[in-house]
Scaffold this motif. Sequence first.
Motif, PDB file in Angstrom:
ATOM      1  N   THR A   1      56.212  58.082  16.188  1.00 38.48           N
ATOM      2  CA  THR A   1      56.991  57.513  17.291  1.00 38.48           C
ATOM      3  C   THR A   1      57.031  58.530  18.417  1.00 38.48           C
ATOM      4  OG1 THR A   1      59.038  58.437  16.448  1.00 38.48           O
ATOM      5  CG2 THR A   1      58.518  56.185  15.759  1.00 38.48           C
ATOM      6  N   GLY A   2      57.319  58.081  19.601  1.00 36.49           N
ATOM      7  CA  GLY A   2      57.536  58.988  20.711  1.00 36.49           C
ATOM      8  C   GLY A   2      56.280  59.594  21.300  1.00 36.49           C
ATOM      9  N   VAL A   3      56.503  60.612  22.122  1.00 34.16           N
ATOM     10  CA  VAL A   3      55.420  61.270  22.849  1.00 34.16           C
ATOM     11  C   VAL A   3      55.573  62.783  22.749  1.00 34.16           C
ATOM     12  CG1 VAL A   3      55.106  59.370  24.492  1.00 34.16           C
ATOM     13  CG2 VAL A   3      56.724  61.193  25.006  1.00 34.16           C
ATOM     14  N   TRP A   4      54.485  63.483  23.134  1.00 29.04           N
ATOM     15  CA  TRP A   4      54.440  64.939  23.186  1.00 29.04           C
ATOM     16  C   TRP A   4      54.041  65.324  24.602  1.00 29.04           C
ATOM     17  CZ3 TRP A   4      54.963  68.115  18.717  1.00 29.04           C
ATOM     18  CH2 TRP A   4      55.088  67.414  17.515  1.00 29.04           C
ATOM     19  N   SER A   5      54.466  66.500  25.069  1.00 27.14           N
ATOM     20  CA  SER A   5      54.108  66.867  26.444  1.00 27.14           C
ATOM     21  C   SER A   5      54.089  68.374  26.656  1.00 27.14           C
ATOM     22  CB  SER A   5      55.090  66.237  27.429  1.00 27.14           C
ATOM     23  OG  SER A   5      56.387  66.787  27.247  1.00 27.14           O
ATOM     24  N   GLU A   6      53.422  68.751  27.758  1.00 31.53           N
ATOM     25  CA  GLU A   6      53.435  70.112  28.298  1.00 31.53           C
ATOM     26  C   GLU A   6      53.319  69.973  29.810  1.00 31.53           C
ATOM     27  OE1 GLU A   6      50.569  73.971  28.900  1.00 31.53           O
ATOM     28  OE2 GLU A   6      50.160  72.712  27.176  1.00 31.53           O
ATOM     29  N   GLY A   7      54.348  70.353  30.534  1.00 34.48           N
ATOM     30  CA  GLY A   7      54.328  70.202  31.989  1.00 34.48           C
ATOM     31  C   GLY A   7      54.153  68.743  32.381  1.00 34.48           C
ATOM     32  N   CYS A   8      53.073  68.452  33.128  1.00 35.91           N
ATOM     33  CA  CYS A   8      52.767  67.085  33.568  1.00 35.91           C
ATOM     34  C   CYS A   8      52.006  66.296  32.498  1.00 35.91           C
ATOM     35  CB  CYS A   8      51.879  67.102  34.804  1.00 35.91           C
ATOM     36  SG  CYS A   8      52.441  68.146  36.128  1.00 35.91           S
ATOM     37  N   VAL A   9      51.386  66.994  31.578  1.00 36.22           N
ATOM     38  CA  VAL A   9      50.502  66.364  30.587  1.00 36.22           C
ATOM     39  C   VAL A   9      51.335  65.732  29.488  1.00 36.22           C
ATOM     40  CG1 VAL A   9      48.671  66.808  28.918  1.00 36.22           C
ATOM     41  CG2 VAL A   9      48.650  67.963  31.130  1.00 36.22           C
ATOM     42  N   GLU A  10      50.966  64.499  29.122  1.00 42.16           N
ATOM     43  CA  GLU A  10      51.717  63.756  28.111  1.00 42.16           C
ATOM     44  C   GLU A  10      50.764  63.048  27.158  1.00 42.16           C
ATOM     45  OE1 GLU A  10      55.562  61.616  29.036  1.00 42.16           O
ATOM     46  OE2 GLU A  10      54.189  59.917  28.828  1.00 42.16           O
ATOM     47  N   LEU A  11      51.028  63.176  25.864  1.00 43.08           N
ATOM     48  CA  LEU A  11      50.272  62.500  24.824  1.00 43.08           C
ATOM     49  C   LEU A  11      51.180  61.451  24.216  1.00 43.08           C
ATOM     50  CD1 LEU A  11      47.733  62.380  22.962  1.00 43.08           C
ATOM     51  CD2 LEU A  11      48.918  63.974  21.461  1.00 43.08           C
ATOM     52  N   GLY A  12      50.736  60.194  24.259  1.00 42.69           N
ATOM     53  CA  GLY A  12      51.550  59.119  23.723  1.00 42.69           C
ATOM     54  C   GLY A  12      50.712  57.990  23.172  1.00 42.69           C
ATOM     55  N   PRO A  13      51.356  57.077  22.455  1.00 44.54           N
ATOM     56  CA  PRO A  13      50.643  55.921  21.900  1.00 44.54           C
ATOM     57  C   PRO A  13      50.008  55.085  23.006  1.00 44.54           C
ATOM     58  CG  PRO A  13      52.874  56.082  21.018  1.00 44.54           C
ATOM     59  CD  PRO A  13      52.778  57.064  22.131  1.00 44.54           C
ATOM     60  N   TYR A  14      48.810  54.563  22.703  1.00 45.09           N
ATOM     61  CA  TYR A  14      48.094  53.748  23.677  1.00 45.09           C
ATOM     62  C   TYR A  14      47.126  52.827  22.938  1.00 45.09           C
ATOM     63  CZ  TYR A  14      45.099  52.540  27.653  1.00 45.09           C
ATOM     64  OH  TYR A  14      44.391  51.864  28.615  1.00 45.09           O
ATOM     65  N   GLN A  15      47.403  51.553  22.910  1.00 46.22           N
ATOM     66  CA  GLN A  15      46.531  50.531  22.312  1.00 46.22           C
ATOM     67  C   GLN A  15      46.086  50.882  20.895  1.00 46.22           C
ATOM     68  OE1 GLN A  15      43.373  49.870  25.142  1.00 46.22           O
ATOM     69  NE2 GLN A  15      44.734  48.836  26.583  1.00 46.22           N
ATOM     70  N   GLY A  16      47.017  51.265  20.043  1.00 48.63           N
ATOM     71  CA  GLY A  16      46.712  51.567  18.651  1.00 48.63           C
ATOM     72  C   GLY A  16      46.152  52.952  18.427  1.00 48.63           C
TER      73      GLY A  16
END
Length: 128
Positions: free
Chosen positions: A27-42
């Motif tokens: 669940t949720g997302v991960w980030s550093e500064g402006c960069v974000e890793l999150g769920p996207y279309q499976g």
Amino acid sequence: MKQNLLFLIIIAMMMIECRSTTDVLPTGVWSEGCVELGPYQGAYRLSGMCCAYLLIPKIELNQDRSFTVTGSYHAFTGAGFSNVPIQITGQLTSNGNELTIGYSLNSSPVTYRLTSGPAKLACFCGCD
């Protein structure tokens, strides 16, 4: 014969159970500064980079909490986005607080050290 078959089935089940299939982003997302890793279309999308993003398939951790997958790097070309296959490596810290994502782009290593939560910065740039 039945004992040998039963023994092989038990061994196979034990080997399967030893492999971790823990999903890094349940669940949720991960980030550093402006960069974000999150769920996207499976799968996942690493965004927030200027005029580029990275699509990452489902991530499953190895026993040492690392992974290697083939994703795709998309960068704006002026006429649309390119689609380049790219090998992505990662490591989740033992306490689960930091996720390191790395890949090589034009022979230059790129690394992000992400923490749990959404991006706290919004970076804007123009794409020619």
